[in-house]
Design a protein around this motif. Structure first.
Motif, short mmCIF file in Angstrom:
data_model
loop_
_atom_site.label_atom_id
_atom_site.label_comp_id
_atom_site.label_asym_id
_atom_site.label_seq_id
_atom_site.Cartn_x
_atom_site.Cartn_y
_atom_site.Cartn_z
N PRO A 101 0.98 -1.23 0.06
CA PRO A 101 0.07 0.06 0.11
C PRO A 101 0.65 1.24 0.16
O PRO A 101 2.18 1.39 0.26
CB PRO A 101 -0.74 -0.07 1.32
N GLU A 102 0.28 2.37 -0.42
CA GLU A 102 0.98 3.72 -0.27
C GLU A 102 1.70 3.85 0.83
O GLU A 102 2.92 4.64 0.83
CB GLU A 102 0.02 5.02 -0.81
N THR A 103 1.42 3.43 1.88
CA THR A 103 1.83 3.61 3.14
C THR A 103 3.08 2.70 3.54
O THR A 103 3.58 2.71 4.51
CB THR A 103 1.00 3.54 4.25
N GLY A 104 3.22 1.75 2.56
CA GLY A 104 4.38 0.56 2.80
C GLY A 104 3.54 -0.62 3.31
O GLY A 104 2.65 -0.79 3.85
N LEU A 105 4.49 -1.66 3.46
CA LEU A 105 4.22 -2.93 4.31
C LEU A 105 4.60 -2.78 5.37
O LEU A 105 5.57 -2.49 5.90
CB LEU A 105 5.24 -4.06 3.64
N PRO A 106 3.52 -3.04 6.31
CA PRO A 106 3.53 -2.83 7.73
C PRO A 106 4.42 -3.72 8.36
O PRO A 106 4.40 -5.01 7.92
CB PRO A 106 2.02 -2.86 8.16
N GLY A 107 5.06 -3.41 9.55
CA GLY A 107 6.00 -4.27 10.23
C GLY A 107 5.89 -3.78 11.65
O GLY A 107 5.32 -3.02 11.87
N ARG A 108 6.68 -4.92 12.58
CA ARG A 108 6.70 -4.46 14.03
C ARG A 108 8.16 -4.68 14.43
O ARG A 108 8.78 -5.27 13.67
CB ARG A 108 5.90 -5.56 14.61
N PRO A 122 3.06 -12.98 -0.92
CA PRO A 122 4.49 -13.60 -0.73
C PRO A 122 5.31 -12.51 -1.60
O PRO A 122 6.42 -12.47 -1.20
CB PRO A 122 4.33 -14.87 -1.16
N ALA A 123 5.07 -12.21 -2.78
CA ALA A 123 5.88 -11.17 -3.50
C ALA A 123 6.36 -9.97 -2.85
O ALA A 123 7.23 -9.55 -2.95
CB ALA A 123 5.17 -10.91 -5.00
N VAL A 124 5.45 -9.26 -2.07
CA VAL A 124 5.65 -8.13 -1.43
C VAL A 124 6.51 -8.54 -0.12
O VAL A 124 7.57 -7.89 0.12
CB VAL A 124 4.38 -7.35 -1.04
N GLU A 126 8.74 -11.00 -0.09
CA GLU A 126 10.10 -11.16 -0.81
C GLU A 126 10.82 -9.96 -0.97
O GLU A 126 12.00 -9.90 -0.95
CB GLU A 126 9.82 -12.15 -1.95
N GLU A 127 10.14 -8.86 -1.53
CA GLU A 127 10.80 -7.77 -1.81
C GLU A 127 11.51 -6.85 -0.44
O GLU A 127 12.33 -6.49 -0.50
CB GLU A 127 9.90 -6.71 -2.63
N ALA A 128 10.42 -7.03 0.44
CA ALA A 128 11.01 -6.56 1.68
C ALA A 128 12.37 -7.17 1.91
O ALA A 128 13.29 -6.78 2.70
CB ALA A 128 9.95 -6.49 2.78
N VAL A 129 12.21 -8.48 2.38
CA VAL A 129 13.40 -9.38 2.36
C VAL A 129 14.39 -9.17 1.56
O VAL A 129 15.70 -9.04 2.42
CB VAL A 129 12.95 -10.80 2.26
N GLN A 130 14.71 -8.81 0.30
CA GLN A 130 15.63 -8.40 -0.40
C GLN A 130 16.35 -7.02 -0.27
O GLN A 130 17.47 -6.84 -0.27
CB GLN A 130 15.26 -8.41 -1.93
N ASN A 144 6.66 -18.21 3.57
CA ASN A 144 6.13 -17.42 2.44
C ASN A 144 5.52 -16.11 2.66
O ASN A 144 5.78 -15.50 1.71
CB ASN A 144 5.27 -18.32 1.67
N GLU A 145 5.06 -16.03 3.61
CA GLU A 145 4.21 -14.61 3.92
C GLU A 145 4.53 -13.85 5.04
O GLU A 145 4.14 -12.93 5.73
CB GLU A 145 2.60 -15.04 4.06
N TRP A 146 5.65 -14.14 5.67
CA TRP A 146 6.35 -13.57 6.89
C TRP A 146 8.13 -13.60 6.77
O TRP A 146 8.56 -14.22 6.38
CB TRP A 146 5.73 -14.11 8.07
N PHE A 147 8.60 -12.63 7.73
CA PHE A 147 10.02 -12.83 7.84
C PHE A 147 10.14 -12.24 9.46
O PHE A 147 9.30 -11.26 9.77
CB PHE A 147 10.73 -12.25 6.97
#
Length: 186
Positions: A101-108, A122-124, A126-130, A144-147
């Motif tokens: 989303p425009e605000t980015g991938l939420p994280g904690r 999962p593509a989103v 993976e991009e954050a992981v890279q 697949n859906e978390w890190f």
């Protein structure tokens, strides 16, 4: 930007993540060869409560079936139960990646040095992981859906100061084993 004791503001976390992204872009422009010696980091944390582990780097755990999460909060609660996140540093942050989303991938945060994120795309993830790996060696447990990533070393390199707020355990290898994910040393 120095990292100090206490709760990192969203702006501080955003600044660190922006610095990591800028460094990744500069590195990518300078060379297309992978860095030699970017490899394993010795574990500095203790094992999560009641969990022996031996997960080969980058290999899925054969011991556990993958844990499925319904949300970022579900992931955080599970990680907190195993790593015991500091009560004062449980802030939010966002990964600015394509497809989020425009605000980015939420994280904690789980302390100032352990970051996590979840998405049903999962593509989103993976991009954050890279993005995280492009800033330097980052030990990580992932599905697949978390890190869950330990960015302590990268933060210390960027700021020159110690990251003082860590969970009781930073053993992401055991976490990956328990959650049926993979572990990479960096």
């Amino acid at each position: 930007m120095p990292i100090t004791a206490g709760r990192a503001s969203g702006r501080e976390v955003w600044a660190v993540m922006s610095a990591l992204a800028a460094g990744a872009l500069l590195t990518a422009c300078a060379s297309s060869e992978p860095e030699a010696g970017a490899g394993a980091q010795s574990g500095t944390g203790t094992a999560p409560k009641g969990s022996p582990s031996s997960v080969a780097s980058g290999q899925p755990s054969a011991q556990e079936s993958p844990v499925s999460f319904e949300s970022l909060e579900d992931l955080f609660d599970t990680v907190d139960e195993r790593l015991d996140c500091p009560k004062q540093d449980r802030g939010e942050h966002f990964f600015m990646v394509d497809g989020a989303p425009e605000t980015g991938l939420p994280g904690r945060q789980c302390g100032t040095g352990v970051l996590m994120s979840w998405s049903d795309d999962p593509a989103v993830v993976e991009e954050a992981v890279q993005l995280l790996h492009s800033g330097g060696p980052v030990p990580m447990a992932a599905g697949n859906e978390w890190f869950v990533a330990d960015v302590t070393e990268v933060l210390q390199t960027q700021s020159g100061e110690a990251v003082v707020s860590l969970p009781e355990s930073t053993d992401l290898e055991s976490l990956a084993h328990e959650l049926g994910g993979t572990f990479t040393a960096g």
